[in-house]
Design a protein around this motif. Structure first.
Motif, PDB file in Angstrom:
ATOM      1  N   LYS B  78       8.607   7.055  93.097  1.00 57.25           N
ATOM      2  CA  LYS B  78       9.213   6.453  91.658  1.00 57.25           C
ATOM      3  C   LYS B  78       8.734   7.485  90.609  1.00 57.25           C
ATOM      4  O   LYS B  78       8.640   7.050  89.517  1.00 57.25           O
ATOM      5  CB  LYS B  78       8.567   5.171  91.406  1.00 57.25           C
ATOM      6  N   TYR B  79       8.874   8.877  90.838  1.00 63.06           N
ATOM      7  CA  TYR B  79       8.408   9.686  89.770  1.00 63.06           C
ATOM      8  C   TYR B  79       9.502  10.453  89.107  1.00 63.06           C
ATOM      9  O   TYR B  79       9.467  11.076  88.099  1.00 63.06           O
ATOM     10  CB  TYR B  79       7.517  10.901  90.456  1.00 63.06           C
ATOM     11  N   ALA B  80      10.795  10.328  89.868  1.00 61.15           N
ATOM     12  CA  ALA B  80      11.825  11.182  89.832  1.00 61.15           C
ATOM     13  C   ALA B  80      12.954  10.261  88.792  1.00 61.15           C
ATOM     14  O   ALA B  80      13.311   9.085  89.193  1.00 61.15           O
ATOM     15  CB  ALA B  80      12.427  11.774  90.814  1.00 61.15           C
ATOM     16  N   GLY B  81      13.639  10.942  87.686  1.00 57.80           N
ATOM     17  CA  GLY B  81      14.678  10.229  87.131  1.00 57.80           C
ATOM     18  C   GLY B  81      16.103  11.092  87.632  1.00 57.80           C
ATOM     19  O   GLY B  81      15.698  12.454  87.933  1.00 57.80           O
ATOM     20  N   TYR B  82      17.129  10.361  87.535  1.00 57.26           N
ATOM     21  CA  TYR B  82      18.365  11.386  87.951  1.00 57.26           C
ATOM     22  C   TYR B  82      19.535  11.391  86.961  1.00 57.26           C
ATOM     23  O   TYR B  82      19.694  10.192  86.568  1.00 57.26           O
ATOM     24  CB  TYR B  82      18.678  10.755  89.238  1.00 57.26           C
ATOM     25  N   VAL B  83      20.047  12.401  86.633  1.00 54.79           N
ATOM     26  CA  VAL B  83      21.068  12.371  85.719  1.00 54.79           C
ATOM     27  C   VAL B  83      22.338  13.014  86.316  1.00 54.79           C
ATOM     28  O   VAL B  83      22.092  14.065  86.913  1.00 54.79           O
ATOM     29  CB  VAL B  83      20.656  13.399  84.359  1.00 54.79           C
ATOM     30  N   PHE B  84      23.417  12.248  86.419  1.00 56.42           N
ATOM     31  CA  PHE B  84      24.414  12.470  87.485  1.00 56.42           C
ATOM     32  C   PHE B  84      25.466  13.137  86.448  1.00 56.42           C
ATOM     33  O   PHE B  84      25.851  12.970  85.407  1.00 56.42           O
ATOM     34  CB  PHE B  84      25.097  11.136  87.889  1.00 56.42           C
ATOM     35  N   GLN B  85      26.383  13.833  87.188  1.00 47.09           N
ATOM     36  CA  GLN B  85      27.268  14.917  86.527  1.00 47.09           C
ATOM     37  C   GLN B  85      28.206  13.847  86.017  1.00 47.09           C
ATOM     38  O   GLN B  85      28.896  13.931  84.798  1.00 47.09           O
ATOM     39  CB  GLN B  85      28.246  15.697  87.609  1.00 47.09           C
ATOM     40  N   GLU B  86      28.499  13.001  86.871  1.00 45.75           N
ATOM     41  CA  GLU B  86      29.789  11.904  86.534  1.00 45.75           C
ATOM     42  C   GLU B  86      28.997  10.619  85.437  1.00 45.75           C
ATOM     43  O   GLU B  86      29.738   9.709  85.198  1.00 45.75           O
ATOM     44  CB  GLU B  86      30.145  10.865  87.663  1.00 45.75           C
ATOM     45  N   TYR B  87      28.050  10.945  84.915  1.00 44.10           N
ATOM     46  CA  TYR B  87      27.307   9.906  83.686  1.00 44.10           C
ATOM     47  C   TYR B  87      27.009   8.784  84.598  1.00 44.10           C
ATOM     48  O   TYR B  87      25.682   8.344  84.480  1.00 44.10           O
ATOM     49  CB  TYR B  87      27.960   9.721  82.691  1.00 44.10           C
ATOM     50  N   ALA B  88      27.625   8.240  85.376  1.00 46.63           N
ATOM     51  CA  ALA B  88      27.532   6.870  86.145  1.00 46.63           C
ATOM     52  C   ALA B  88      26.834   5.931  85.084  1.00 46.63           C
ATOM     53  O   ALA B  88      25.840   5.416  85.650  1.00 46.63           O
ATOM     54  CB  ALA B  88      26.469   7.435  87.127  1.00 46.63           C
ATOM     55  N   LEU B  89      27.264   5.789  84.119  1.00 51.01           N
ATOM     56  CA  LEU B  89      26.782   4.558  83.153  1.00 51.01           C
ATOM     57  C   LEU B  89      27.553   3.164  83.773  1.00 51.01           C
ATOM     58  O   LEU B  89      28.753   3.256  84.227  1.00 51.01           O
ATOM     59  CB  LEU B  89      27.565   4.767  81.620  1.00 51.01           C
ATOM     60  N   PHE B  90      26.711   2.272  83.476  1.00 53.63           N
ATOM     61  CA  PHE B  90      27.580   1.081  83.744  1.00 53.63           C
ATOM     62  C   PHE B  90      28.704   0.598  82.521  1.00 53.63           C
ATOM     63  O   PHE B  90      28.168   0.295  81.433  1.00 53.63           O
ATOM     64  CB  PHE B  90      26.462  -0.083  83.760  1.00 53.63           C
ATOM     65  N   PRO B  91      29.910   0.546  83.030  1.00 50.48           N
ATOM     66  CA  PRO B  91      30.948   0.270  81.929  1.00 50.48           C
ATOM     67  C   PRO B  91      30.810  -1.127  81.386  1.00 50.48           C
ATOM     68  O   PRO B  91      31.319  -1.406  80.342  1.00 50.48           O
ATOM     69  CB  PRO B  91      32.137   0.359  82.947  1.00 50.48           C
ATOM     70  N   TRP B  92      29.949  -1.998  82.067  1.00 46.33           N
ATOM     71  CA  TRP B  92      29.979  -3.353  81.569  1.00 46.33           C
ATOM     72  C   TRP B  92      28.991  -3.561  80.727  1.00 46.33           C
ATOM     73  O   TRP B  92      28.501  -4.808  80.168  1.00 46.33           O
ATOM     74  CB  TRP B  92      30.047  -4.504  82.663  1.00 46.33           C
ATOM     75  N   ARG B  93      28.213  -2.489  80.467  1.00 46.21           N
ATOM     76  CA  ARG B  93      26.850  -2.596  79.552  1.00 46.21           C
ATOM     77  C   ARG B  93      27.118  -1.697  78.279  1.00 46.21           C
ATOM     78  O   ARG B  93      27.552  -0.648  78.528  1.00 46.21           O
ATOM     79  CB  ARG B  93      25.699  -2.186  80.399  1.00 46.21           C
ATOM     80  N   THR B  94      26.788  -2.401  77.258  1.00 47.34           N
ATOM     81  CA  THR B  94      26.745  -1.734  76.101  1.00 47.34           C
ATOM     82  C   THR B  94      25.795  -0.333  75.975  1.00 47.34           C
ATOM     83  O   THR B  94      24.985  -0.361  77.034  1.00 47.34           O
ATOM     84  CB  THR B  94      26.474  -2.424  74.866  1.00 47.34           C
ATOM     85  N   VAL B  95      25.996   0.390  75.083  1.00 48.15           N
ATOM     86  CA  VAL B  95      25.117   1.692  74.805  1.00 48.15           C
ATOM     87  C   VAL B  95      23.397   1.392  75.202  1.00 48.15           C
ATOM     88  O   VAL B  95      23.132   1.634  75.998  1.00 48.15           O
ATOM     89  CB  VAL B  95      25.420   2.502  73.669  1.00 48.15           C
ATOM     90  N   ILE B  96      23.171   0.484  74.348  1.00 43.58           N
ATOM     91  CA  ILE B  96      21.771  -0.067  74.245  1.00 43.58           C
ATOM     92  C   ILE B  96      21.452  -0.641  75.569  1.00 43.58           C
ATOM     93  O   ILE B  96      20.349  -0.561  76.000  1.00 43.58           O
ATOM     94  CB  ILE B  96      21.451  -0.983  72.952  1.00 43.58           C
ATOM     95  N   ASP B  97      22.380  -1.573  76.140  1.00 43.38           N
ATOM     96  CA  ASP B  97      21.892  -2.149  77.336  1.00 43.38           C
ATOM     97  C   ASP B  97      21.850  -1.350  78.553  1.00 43.38           C
ATOM     98  O   ASP B  97      21.150  -1.406  79.568  1.00 43.38           O
ATOM     99  CB  ASP B  97      22.940  -3.533  77.746  1.00 43.38           C
ATOM    100  N   ASN B  98      22.869  -0.219  78.495  1.00 44.20           N
ATOM    101  CA  ASN B  98      22.774   0.844  79.448  1.00 44.20           C
ATOM    102  C   ASN B  98      21.421   1.374  79.364  1.00 44.20           C
ATOM    103  O   ASN B  98      20.729   1.832  80.491  1.00 44.20           O
ATOM    104  CB  ASN B  98      23.744   1.858  79.376  1.00 44.20           C
ATOM    105  N   ILE B  99      20.956   2.290  78.394  1.00 44.53           N
ATOM    106  CA  ILE B  99      19.777   2.653  78.080  1.00 44.53           C
ATOM    107  C   ILE B  99      18.612   1.885  78.573  1.00 44.53           C
ATOM    108  O   ILE B  99      17.696   2.368  79.068  1.00 44.53           O
ATOM    109  CB  ILE B  99      19.565   3.079  76.613  1.00 44.53           C
ATOM    110  N   ALA B 100      18.544   0.446  78.203  1.00 46.85           N
ATOM    111  CA  ALA B 100      17.501  -0.456  78.541  1.00 46.85           C
ATOM    112  C   ALA B 100      17.344  -0.933  79.945  1.00 46.85           C
ATOM    113  O   ALA B 100      16.703  -1.659  80.278  1.00 46.85           O
ATOM    114  CB  ALA B 100      17.631  -1.663  77.677  1.00 46.85           C
ATOM    115  N   PHE B 101      18.540  -0.320  80.595  1.00 48.10           N
ATOM    116  CA  PHE B 101      18.655  -0.790  82.286  1.00 48.10           C
ATOM    117  C   PHE B 101      17.236  -0.738  82.837  1.00 48.10           C
ATOM    118  O   PHE B 101      16.958  -1.855  83.648  1.00 48.10           O
ATOM    119  CB  PHE B 101      19.694  -0.015  83.133  1.00 48.10           C
ATOM    120  N   GLY B 102      16.751   0.258  82.980  1.00 43.62           N
ATOM    121  CA  GLY B 102      15.368   0.371  83.578  1.00 43.62           C
ATOM    122  C   GLY B 102      14.121  -0.285  83.358  1.00 43.62           C
ATOM    123  O   GLY B 102      13.539  -0.996  83.994  1.00 43.62           O
ATOM    124  N   LEU B 103      14.256  -0.894  81.865  1.00 42.67           N
ATOM    125  CA  LEU B 103      13.231  -1.733  81.419  1.00 42.67           C
ATOM    126  C   LEU B 103      13.676  -3.088  81.685  1.00 42.67           C
ATOM    127  O   LEU B 103      12.976  -4.019  82.140  1.00 42.67           O
ATOM    128  CB  LEU B 103      13.271  -1.708  79.837  1.00 42.67           C
TER     129      LEU B 103
END
Ligand SMILES: Nc1ncnc2c1ncn2[C@@H]1O[C@H](COP(=O)(O)OP(=O)(O)OP(=O)(O)O)[C@@H](O)[C@H]1O
Ligand SMILES: [Mg+2]
Lengths: 219, 254
Positions: B78-103
């Motif tokens: 659980k030490y690594a975070g991953y940023v994908f080329q395709e962004y892979a954002l959750f389209p049904w979550r707002t910006v703030i809810d995407n950012i807060a997903f891990g929390l």
């Protein structure tokens, strides 16, 4: 014109006398609601599991494909044997009509969720349960709604036909139409058909209202 | 924390046994000190994504070890975070809810989630967009959301797979600058994949060249230049040439 006077008679006097239109509609709606909700709470979770697991899907698919072509109405005799005439057997028939479209759209909805979103969720700390609840279900929701609309449409059609074959309580739109036929009142038959169409339409409007509210992100 | 990768090997068996298996990675070994910025560059299909997926725990290696601070870790860590080329954002979550997903998946309360995510919204220049859905954002903004979503979990190692590959060159250089700022203010170790030589030299302390299939490390270039780097300098050009020669030799091989 005759339709309107027909509807007025149905509302005010009822058919048979005393069984007014509102009550017929409510009874039909109650039966549909029971069957539809039963289908939703079974088909959606099952669809999500089957969409998730390829091996389960391949095991269950033949069974589903075997039952799916059987028209819900063909189940009426066995439903009556199992549950007797009444709400239970009506709900069972509706359930069968709603179940398959909801199941299939849920499966295809889960399959349409991009793998990379699941991967993203995993790297962000999601466990299996989070993946189900926070990725697969919301990702499949547009497709699930399509299934709900088709399922409810089929359920409604099935119900009215099922009520033709007899209901114990003497209520229901299908029963009302058959009564109108028996007493040779084509105006009431047509009025009944119009009510069935309109109610089905309003049910769809209701689902679309929820759909648009929960899928605001698609626009 | 330091990362040490020894003899990573990955073979895909493939669905069809007739086709045989693909050796994607062979004998990948390198180490990364705490807080370092390391890039990997190599021809398409040489196994870069596969390597990051193994390091993130999304994929398991056929053999080889990954150690953190000298201790070998299992596949799910659980030490690594991953940023994908395709962004892979959750389209049904707002910006703030995407950012807060891990929390959210860690069970942080709604109020605290909102507060912490809002800090990232501001820091990442997303203020005013927090209630928008990803589809309404430009590519650069979407990638900032993706980076914020990863960093809010405070991973010690950030894996980035061609994160800026889909951006236009101007947005790309803004994002490079932005990433450097974020990295310099933190003690995070960044492993960065790119196809772009300038990007690799501009950002990293070490550039590894990966040779084409099977992927193995064929070139190691420590970039000994202070930040911010002058892309027109001779030193920059020499690094550029060295990496270019390596990539050319790889293309000729295939
Ligand atoms: N799940 C998989 N099953 C079988 N083969 C795979 C799988 N994933 C990757 N491969 C193969 O492994 C090799 C390396 O793929 P990978 O995606 O890691 O390359 P890459 O360096 O990231 O390429 P690119 O620069 O195009 O992104 C390729 O030959 C690919 O076809
Ligand atoms: Mg790749």
């Amino acid at each position: 014109m005759e339709i309107f006077t027909g509807i007025r008679d149905l509302v005010l006097q009822g058919l048979p006398r005393g069984n007014t239109l509102v009550l017929h509609i409510l009874y039909s709606l109650l039966r549909v609601a029971c069957g539809f909700l039963l289908a939703v709470v079974t088909a959606v979770p099952l669809g999500i599991i089957l969409g998730w697991s390829k091996s389960l899907r391949e095991t269950v698919a033949p069974v589903v494909e075997l039952f799916r072509p059987i028209p819900p109405l063909a189940w009426i005799p066995i439903a009556i044997l199992w549950f007797g005439i009444g709400l239970k057997s009506a709900a069972f028939i509706i359930f069968l009509g709603c179940f398959f479209p909801i199941l299939l759209s849920t499966i295809s909805g889960v399959l349409s969720v991009e793998r990379i979103l699941v991967d993203a969720a995993r790297t962000l700390g999601a466990d299996d349960r989070d993946v189900f609840v926070k990725v697969l279900i919301p990702g499949a929701t547009p497709s699930i709604y399509t299934g709900l609309r088709i399922g409810l449409g089929i359920g409604w059609m099935t119900l009215v036909a099922a009520e033709f074959t007899g209901v114990k309580s003497g209520y229901g739109l299908g029963y009302m139409i058959m009564t109108a036929r028996d007493i040779q009142r084509p105006d009431l038959v047509v009025a009944g058909m119009a009510v069935i169409g309109l109610t089905g339409f309003l049910l769809d409007v209701l689902i679309r209202f929820f759909e648009n509210r929960s899928l605001a992100w698609r626009k | 924390m330091s990362l040490d990768v020894q003899k990573l090997h990955k073979e895909f068996s493939g669905d069809d046994p007739q086709n045989g298996s693909t050796v994607a990675l062979q004998d990948i070994s390198f180490s990364a000190a705490k807080g370092s910025f390391i890039s990997f560059i190599g021809p398409s299909g040489c196994g870069k994504t596969t390597m990051l997926r193994i390091l993130s725990g999304l994929e398991t290696a056929t053999s080889g070890t990954v150690s953190i601070n000298g201790v070998a870790v299992s596949s799910q860590w659980k030490y690594a975070g991953y940023v994908f080329q395709e962004y892979a954002l959750f389209p049904w979550r707002t910006v703030i809810d995407n950012i807060a997903f891990g929390l959210d998946v860690r069970g942080v309360s709604r109020k605290e989630r909102k507060e912490r995510a809002m800090e990232f919204v501001e820091k990442f220049g997303l203020a005013g967009f927090e209630d928008k859905y990803p589809a309404a954002l430009s590519g650069g903004m979407q990638q900032r959301v993706a980076i914020a979503r990863t960093l809010i979990n405070d991973p010690e190692i950030v894996l980035m797979d061609e994160p800026f590959g889909a951006l236009d060159s101007q947005t790309r250089s803004l994002m490079q600058q932005f990433l450097l700022d974020v990295w310099q203010q933190s003690d995070k170790t960044v492993l960065f994949i790119t196809h772009n030589i300038d990007e690799a030299v501009y950002l990293s302390q070490t550039v590894y060249g990966i040779s084409s299939r099977p992927g193995t490390i064929g070139l190691t270039v420590p970039i000994d230049m202070p930040y911010p780097r002058d892309v027109t300098s001779d030193a920059f050009n020499n690094y550029r040439r060295e990496i270019l020669n390596f990539l050319d030799s790889q293309h000729r091989r295939t």
